[in-house]
Design a protein around this motif. Structure first.
Motif, PDB file in Angstrom:
ATOM      1  N   SER A 170     -38.152   3.463 -21.753  1.00 37.69           N
ATOM      2  CA  SER A 170     -37.169   4.264 -21.023  1.00 37.69           C
ATOM      3  C   SER A 170     -37.429   4.278 -19.524  1.00 37.69           C
ATOM      4  N   THR A 171     -38.623   3.826 -19.091  1.00 39.15           N
ATOM      5  CA  THR A 171     -38.944   3.875 -17.662  1.00 39.15           C
ATOM      6  C   THR A 171     -39.753   2.681 -17.167  1.00 39.15           C
ATOM      7  N   LEU A 172     -40.463   1.988 -18.050  1.00 37.78           N
ATOM      8  CA  LEU A 172     -41.414   0.969 -17.609  1.00 37.78           C
ATOM      9  C   LEU A 172     -40.738  -0.370 -17.334  1.00 37.78           C
ATOM     10  N   SER A 173     -41.324  -1.146 -16.440  1.00 37.73           N
ATOM     11  CA  SER A 173     -40.731  -2.396 -15.993  1.00 37.73           C
ATOM     12  C   SER A 173     -40.704  -3.448 -17.098  1.00 37.73           C
ATOM     13  N   ILE A 174     -39.517  -3.978 -17.357  1.00 34.68           N
ATOM     14  CA  ILE A 174     -39.352  -5.066 -18.317  1.00 34.68           C
ATOM     15  C   ILE A 174     -40.115  -6.299 -17.821  1.00 34.68           C
ATOM     16  N   THR A 175     -40.028  -6.546 -16.537  1.00 39.28           N
ATOM     17  CA  THR A 175     -40.672  -7.720 -15.945  1.00 39.28           C
ATOM     18  C   THR A 175     -42.186  -7.662 -16.117  1.00 39.28           C
ATOM     19  N   THR A 176     -42.765  -6.487 -15.913  1.00 38.39           N
ATOM     20  CA  THR A 176     -44.210  -6.336 -16.053  1.00 38.39           C
ATOM     21  C   THR A 176     -44.631  -6.470 -17.511  1.00 38.39           C
ATOM     22  N   ILE A 177     -43.875  -5.893 -18.415  1.00 39.39           N
ATOM     23  CA  ILE A 177     -44.166  -6.043 -19.845  1.00 39.39           C
ATOM     24  C   ILE A 177     -44.110  -7.515 -20.239  1.00 39.39           C
ATOM     25  N   ALA A 178     -43.093  -8.216 -19.753  1.00 40.66           N
ATOM     26  CA  ALA A 178     -42.888  -9.620 -20.118  1.00 40.66           C
ATOM     27  C   ALA A 178     -43.946 -10.546 -19.529  1.00 40.66           C
ATOM     28  N   SER A 179     -44.601 -10.118 -18.454  1.00 37.75           N
ATOM     29  CA  SER A 179     -45.492 -11.010 -17.701  1.00 37.75           C
ATOM     30  C   SER A 179     -46.705 -11.474 -18.500  1.00 37.75           C
ATOM     31  N   VAL A 180     -47.029 -10.781 -19.598  1.00 38.07           N
ATOM     32  CA  VAL A 180     -48.209 -11.171 -20.392  1.00 38.07           C
ATOM     33  C   VAL A 180     -47.842 -12.206 -21.457  1.00 38.07           C
ATOM     34  N   THR A 181     -46.591 -12.653 -21.488  1.00 36.89           N
ATOM     35  CA  THR A 181     -46.134 -13.581 -22.513  1.00 36.89           C
ATOM     36  C   THR A 181     -45.804 -14.947 -21.912  1.00 36.89           C
ATOM     37  N   GLU A 182     -45.556 -15.897 -22.796  1.00 38.80           N
ATOM     38  CA  GLU A 182     -45.098 -17.226 -22.392  1.00 38.80           C
ATOM     39  C   GLU A 182     -43.589 -17.363 -22.590  1.00 38.80           C
ATOM     40  N   ARG A 183     -42.889 -16.225 -22.819  1.00 38.01           N
ATOM     41  CA  ARG A 183     -41.440 -16.273 -23.082  1.00 38.01           C
ATOM     42  C   ARG A 183     -40.716 -15.217 -22.256  1.00 38.01           C
ATOM     43  N   GLU A 184     -41.028 -15.134 -20.981  1.00 40.29           N
ATOM     44  CA  GLU A 184     -40.458 -14.086 -20.133  1.00 40.29           C
ATOM     45  C   GLU A 184     -38.932 -14.110 -20.111  1.00 40.29           C
ATOM     46  N   ALA A 185     -38.346 -15.299 -20.254  1.00 40.25           N
ATOM     47  CA  ALA A 185     -36.880 -15.407 -20.243  1.00 40.25           C
ATOM     48  C   ALA A 185     -36.253 -14.793 -21.485  1.00 40.25           C
ATOM     49  N   GLN A 186     -37.054 -14.610 -22.540  1.00 41.14           N
ATOM     50  CA  GLN A 186     -36.524 -14.107 -23.814  1.00 41.14           C
ATOM     51  C   GLN A 186     -36.905 -12.650 -24.078  1.00 41.14           C
ATOM     52  N   ILE A 187     -37.175 -11.924 -23.001  1.00 44.72           N
ATOM     53  CA  ILE A 187     -37.539 -10.515 -23.139  1.00 44.72           C
ATOM     54  C   ILE A 187     -36.536  -9.664 -22.368  1.00 44.72           C
ATOM     55  N   VAL A 188     -36.071  -8.603 -23.027  1.00 48.08           N
ATOM     56  CA  VAL A 188     -34.999  -7.771 -22.493  1.00 48.08           C
ATOM     57  C   VAL A 188     -35.249  -6.320 -22.887  1.00 48.08           C
ATOM     58  N   GLY A 189     -34.682  -5.410 -22.137  1.00 43.07           N
ATOM     59  CA  GLY A 189     -34.760  -3.993 -22.490  1.00 43.07           C
ATOM     60  C   GLY A 189     -33.587  -3.584 -23.356  1.00 43.07           C
ATOM     61  N   LEU A 190     -33.890  -2.902 -24.465  1.00 40.01           N
ATOM     62  CA  LEU A 190     -32.864  -2.282 -25.315  1.00 40.01           C
ATOM     63  C   LEU A 190     -33.248  -0.823 -25.440  1.00 40.01           C
ATOM     64  N   HIS A 191     -32.756  -0.013 -24.521  1.00 44.78           N
ATOM     65  CA  HIS A 191     -33.137   1.394 -24.451  1.00 44.78           C
ATOM     66  C   HIS A 191     -32.130   2.240 -25.233  1.00 44.78           C
ATOM     67  N   PHE A 192     -32.487   2.559 -26.477  1.00 42.37           N
ATOM     68  CA  PHE A 192     -31.654   3.410 -27.319  1.00 42.37           C
ATOM     69  C   PHE A 192     -31.807   4.868 -26.893  1.00 42.37           C
ATOM     70  N   MET A 193     -30.762   5.637 -27.103  1.00 41.35           N
ATOM     71  CA  MET A 193     -30.806   7.066 -26.802  1.00 41.35           C
ATOM     72  C   MET A 193     -31.248   7.836 -28.048  1.00 41.35           C
ATOM     73  N   ASN A 194     -31.840   8.992 -27.829  1.00 35.53           N
ATOM     74  CA  ASN A 194     -32.403   9.811 -28.914  1.00 35.53           C
ATOM     75  C   ASN A 194     -31.496  11.004 -29.213  1.00 35.53           C
ATOM     76  N   PRO A 195     -31.171  11.271 -30.507  1.00 35.45           N
ATOM     77  CA  PRO A 195     -31.576  10.579 -31.729  1.00 35.45           C
ATOM     78  C   PRO A 195     -30.749   9.310 -31.968  1.00 35.45           C
ATOM     79  N   VAL A 196     -31.434   8.233 -32.263  1.00 37.68           N
ATOM     80  CA  VAL A 196     -30.792   6.921 -32.356  1.00 37.68           C
ATOM     81  C   VAL A 196     -29.639   6.884 -33.361  1.00 37.68           C
ATOM     82  N   PRO A 197     -29.784   7.476 -34.563  1.00 35.93           N
ATOM     83  CA  PRO A 197     -28.674   7.376 -35.531  1.00 35.93           C
ATOM     84  C   PRO A 197     -27.401   8.098 -35.095  1.00 35.93           C
ATOM     85  N   VAL A 198     -27.524   9.012 -34.137  1.00 37.99           N
ATOM     86  CA  VAL A 198     -26.383   9.834 -33.725  1.00 37.99           C
ATOM     87  C   VAL A 198     -25.803   9.386 -32.382  1.00 37.99           C
TER      88      VAL A 198
END
Length: 286
Positions: free
Chosen positions: A124-152
């Motif tokens: 909900s707040t952290l950088s997608i780019t920084t999370i992706a930087s530890v992988t070899e597939r940075e182009a295939q990483i994206v944020g999907l920020h669901f709202m809470n409660p997800v089913p509703v």
């Protein structure tokens, strides 16, 4: 080559907490086979308990039949082994909001899963780019920020990292919509759209209460009637979880400065263990 929506039959979810179990539920409701993974069997079982409770409420409100609820639950498999996600077509991480933990998970997923699998994070707040930087597939990483409660909640925020491929972004929108959600898109800036605007609003409501501007009931009532929101700031903070609000505020404070400084009373409530609805007490009692 990036997988398309027609290639997606199974979804992996890392984390069986409030958000992970909710994502697993909506994916299974939409007809996908789901593998829900957490680090302990107890956490996985808690996730199933949460899903069963949510499905029971849908059945009780005539929003779903008993048969549909049973079929939804039957599409979800629980595991503590990350390798069990190998056959999933896309994996959504929904672990705690901690950069080190998320990077460890993504490094492990990157090593374990086929190279064409898209990895999404529910941060909900952290950088997608920084999370992706530890992988070899940075182009295939994206944020999907669901709202809470997800089913509703109907909304999903799609967050585009520095190296996220356009086709991956499109897939994220299409998948969320196939789960019955509506999407909006944010660049990879601190807090994205929702928390960048929401956290100062929550903190100012808490400060107004702490400074005696009005009772908590009148602050919430005033905001609901005055701005046509379904919950006031104190009620919503309790619903989200005060610890989650504090973590998000501290991250934004570090990134964007004093206008995001957490309210003192928010810190005090969290230190006291009164985290809102999930503990039975926050600004209100439940």
């Amino acid at each position: 080559m990036v997988r398309t929506l027609s290639d997606i039959d199974s979804i992996g979810v890392v984390g069986a907490g409030t958000m992970g179990s909710g994502i697993a539920q909506v994916a299974a409701q939409a007809g996908y086979e789901v593998t829900m993974r957490d680090i302990q069997e107890e956490f996985v079982q808690n996730g199933f308990d949460t899903i069963e409770g949510s499905l029971d409420r849908f059945v009780g409100k005539d929003k779903m039949s008993d048969e549909e609820a049973e079929a939804t639950l039957g599409r979800i498999t629980g595991t503590t082994d990350l390798a069990d996600l190998t056959d999933c077509d896309i994996v959504v991480e929904a672990a705690v909001e901690d950069m080190d933990i998320k990077q460890d998970i993504f490094a492990d997923l990157d090593e374990t899963l086929p190279e064409d699998v898209v990895l999404a994070t529910n941060t909900s707040t952290l950088s997608i780019t920084t999370i992706a930087s530890v992988t070899e597939r940075e182009a295939q990483i994206v944020g999907l920020h669901f709202m809470n409660p997800v089913p509703v909640m109907k909304g999903v925020e799609v967050v585009v990292g520095e190296k996220t491929d356009d086709d991956v972004t499109a897939l994220a929108h299409e998948l969320a919509e196939d789960l019955g959600k509506e999407t909006w898109e944010s660049d990879d800036k601190p807090g994205f759209v929702t928390n960048r605007i929401l956290m100062p609003w929550l903190n100012e409501g808490i400060r107004a209460f702490d400074e005696g501007v009005a009772t908590k009931e009148d602050i919430d009532k005033g905001m609901k009637l005055g701005t046509n929101v379904p919950m006031g700031p104190l009620e919503l903070a309790d619903h989200i979880g005060l610890d989650i609000c504090l973590d998000a505020s501290e991250t934004l404070h570090e990134e964007l400065g004093d206008r995001y400084k957490p309210a003192y009373l928010l810190k005090r409530k969290v230190d006291a263990g009164d985290l809102g609805k999930k503990t039975g007490k926050g600004f209100y009692e439940y």
